[in-house]
Design a protein around this motif. Structure first.
Motif, PDB file in Angstrom:
ATOM      1  N   LEU A  47      11.102  12.758   2.876  1.00 42.30           N
ATOM      2  CA  LEU A  47      11.270  14.195   2.642  1.00 42.30           C
ATOM      3  C   LEU A  47      10.635  14.593   1.309  1.00 42.30           C
ATOM      4  O   LEU A  47       9.910  15.589   1.230  1.00 42.30           O
ATOM      5  CB  LEU A  47      12.757  14.547   2.668  1.00 42.30           C
ATOM      6  N   ASP A  48      10.883  13.812   0.281  1.00 43.70           N
ATOM      7  CA  ASP A  48      10.295  14.080  -1.038  1.00 43.70           C
ATOM      8  C   ASP A  48       8.771  14.035  -1.001  1.00 43.70           C
ATOM      9  O   ASP A  48       8.105  14.783  -1.710  1.00 43.70           O
ATOM     10  CB  ASP A  48      10.805  13.074  -2.074  1.00 43.70           C
ATOM     11  N   ALA A  49       8.218  13.160  -0.153  1.00 43.39           N
ATOM     12  CA  ALA A  49       6.760  13.025  -0.046  1.00 43.39           C
ATOM     13  C   ALA A  49       6.153  14.073   0.878  1.00 43.39           C
ATOM     14  O   ALA A  49       4.935  14.136   1.018  1.00 43.39           O
ATOM     15  CB  ALA A  49       6.411  11.623   0.445  1.00 43.39           C
ATOM     16  N   GLY A  50       6.990  14.893   1.507  1.00 42.53           N
ATOM     17  CA  GLY A  50       6.486  15.950   2.383  1.00 42.53           C
ATOM     18  C   GLY A  50       6.109  15.486   3.777  1.00 42.53           C
ATOM     19  O   GLY A  50       5.435  16.210   4.509  1.00 42.53           O
ATOM     20  N   HIS A  51       6.556  14.298   4.157  1.00 44.99           N
ATOM     21  CA  HIS A  51       6.204  13.758   5.475  1.00 44.99           C
ATOM     22  C   HIS A  51       7.068  14.285   6.608  1.00 44.99           C
ATOM     23  O   HIS A  51       6.708  14.151   7.772  1.00 44.99           O
ATOM     24  CB  HIS A  51       6.278  12.235   5.465  1.00 44.99           C
ATOM     25  N   LEU A  52       8.201  14.840   6.273  1.00 45.86           N
ATOM     26  CA  LEU A  52       9.069  15.354   7.332  1.00 45.86           C
ATOM     27  C   LEU A  52       9.909  16.510   6.833  1.00 45.86           C
ATOM     28  O   LEU A  52       9.960  16.788   5.647  1.00 45.86           O
ATOM     29  CB  LEU A  52       9.953  14.247   7.925  1.00 45.86           C
ATOM     30  N   ARG A  53      10.540  17.159   7.779  1.00 40.59           N
ATOM     31  CA  ARG A  53      11.499  18.211   7.426  1.00 40.59           C
ATOM     32  C   ARG A  53      12.801  17.901   8.147  1.00 40.59           C
ATOM     33  O   ARG A  53      12.815  17.219   9.172  1.00 40.59           O
ATOM     34  CB  ARG A  53      10.962  19.589   7.748  1.00 40.59           C
ATOM     35  N   ILE A  54      13.859  18.426   7.600  1.00 36.03           N
ATOM     36  CA  ILE A  54      15.184  18.163   8.152  1.00 36.03           C
ATOM     37  C   ILE A  54      15.870  19.483   8.413  1.00 36.03           C
ATOM     38  O   ILE A  54      15.939  20.340   7.537  1.00 36.03           O
ATOM     39  CB  ILE A  54      16.006  17.284   7.197  1.00 36.03           C
ATOM     40  N   ASP A  55      16.349  19.643   9.633  1.00 34.83           N
ATOM     41  CA  ASP A  55      17.146  20.810  10.000  1.00 34.83           C
ATOM     42  C   ASP A  55      18.604  20.391   9.951  1.00 34.83           C
ATOM     43  O   ASP A  55      19.053  19.590  10.775  1.00 34.83           O
ATOM     44  CB  ASP A  55      16.776  21.312  11.397  1.00 34.83           C
ATOM     45  N   ARG A  56      19.307  20.926   8.971  1.00 33.08           N
ATOM     46  CA  ARG A  56      20.714  20.557   8.792  1.00 33.08           C
ATOM     47  C   ARG A  56      21.598  21.444   9.657  1.00 33.08           C
ATOM     48  O   ARG A  56      21.296  22.624   9.853  1.00 33.08           O
ATOM     49  CB  ARG A  56      21.089  20.703   7.323  1.00 33.08           C
ATOM     50  N   PRO A  57      22.692  20.893  10.160  1.00 35.55           N
ATOM     51  CA  PRO A  57      23.610  21.714  10.955  1.00 35.55           C
ATOM     52  C   PRO A  57      24.298  22.762  10.091  1.00 35.55           C
ATOM     53  O   PRO A  57      24.440  22.594   8.876  1.00 35.55           O
ATOM     54  CB  PRO A  57      24.627  20.700  11.490  1.00 35.55           C
ATOM     55  N   THR A  58      24.707  23.844  10.713  1.00 33.39           N
ATOM     56  CA  THR A  58      25.422  24.899   9.994  1.00 33.39           C
ATOM     57  C   THR A  58      26.817  24.388   9.636  1.00 33.39           C
ATOM     58  O   THR A  58      27.539  23.892  10.499  1.00 33.39           O
ATOM     59  CB  THR A  58      25.552  26.154  10.877  1.00 33.39           C
ATOM     60  N   PRO A  59      27.196  24.490   8.367  1.00 31.53           N
ATOM     61  CA  PRO A  59      28.541  24.051   7.977  1.00 31.53           C
ATOM     62  C   PRO A  59      29.607  24.882   8.705  1.00 31.53           C
ATOM     63  O   PRO A  59      29.428  26.083   8.915  1.00 31.53           O
ATOM     64  CB  PRO A  59      28.597  24.315   6.474  1.00 31.53           C
ATOM     65  N   PRO A  60      30.711  24.265   9.079  1.00 29.73           N
ATOM     66  CA  PRO A  60      31.766  24.981   9.810  1.00 29.73           C
ATOM     67  C   PRO A  60      32.265  26.236   9.096  1.00 29.73           C
ATOM     68  O   PRO A  60      32.594  27.226   9.736  1.00 29.73           O
ATOM     69  CB  PRO A  60      32.890  23.953   9.932  1.00 29.73           C
ATOM     70  N   ARG A  61      32.292  26.221   7.776  1.00 28.80           N
ATOM     71  CA  ARG A  61      32.795  27.394   7.042  1.00 28.80           C
ATOM     72  C   ARG A  61      31.862  28.596   7.179  1.00 28.80           C
ATOM     73  O   ARG A  61      32.257  29.722   6.914  1.00 28.80           O
ATOM     74  CB  ARG A  61      33.029  27.055   5.578  1.00 28.80           C
TER      75      ARG A  61
END
Length: 124
Positions: A92-106
């Motif tokens: 991620l730091d090297a720009g090789h991928l992206r991450i879609d994080r789940p929406t927090p329950p709150r």
């Protein structure tokens, strides 16, 4: 002691790399915590960066065609989840991928809001 020393692995196991060598001695990612259900999507192909380790290239290959969860990457790469999280943060730091994080329950709408929406739709 040399004559009585036994290896706990055999010749068919192939080369053995200690987990701390894969993570350069780190036990935790330097960035934030990655949830196991976060989806990983490759931005680049493993062939585009010759500096990648075989494990990093494998992660990019797994996530190249479709989003894949952190847990599934750990299972398919046969690496511990903690190691996968560190390698993912490096990629991620090297720009090789992206991450879609789940929406927090709150941040999700409450049950009352959803019921009001349903009632409003029924009234139409």
């Amino acid at each position: 002691m040399n004559g009585s020393r036994r290896n706990w692995y055999d010749d068919e196991a192939g080369p053995m790399v200690r987990l701390y060598a894969m993570t350069r001695g780190r036990a935790q990612p330097q960035r934030g915590f990655l949830d196991i259900i976060a989806l990983v999507i490759a931005n680049t192909l493993p062939e585009q960066d010759i500096t990648l380790t075989p494990e990093q290239a494998g992660i990019l290959d797994l996530s190249r065609n479709r989003p894949i969860s952190v847990a599934e990457i750990a299972a398919r790469s046969d690496l511990p989840l903690s190691v996968v999280r560190i390698l993912l943060n490096d990629l991620l730091d090297a720009g090789h991928l992206r991450i879609d994080r789940p929406t927090p329950p709150r941040e999700l709408p409450s049950e009352a809001v959803l019921r009001e929406v349903i009632n409003g739709l029924r009234a139409l």
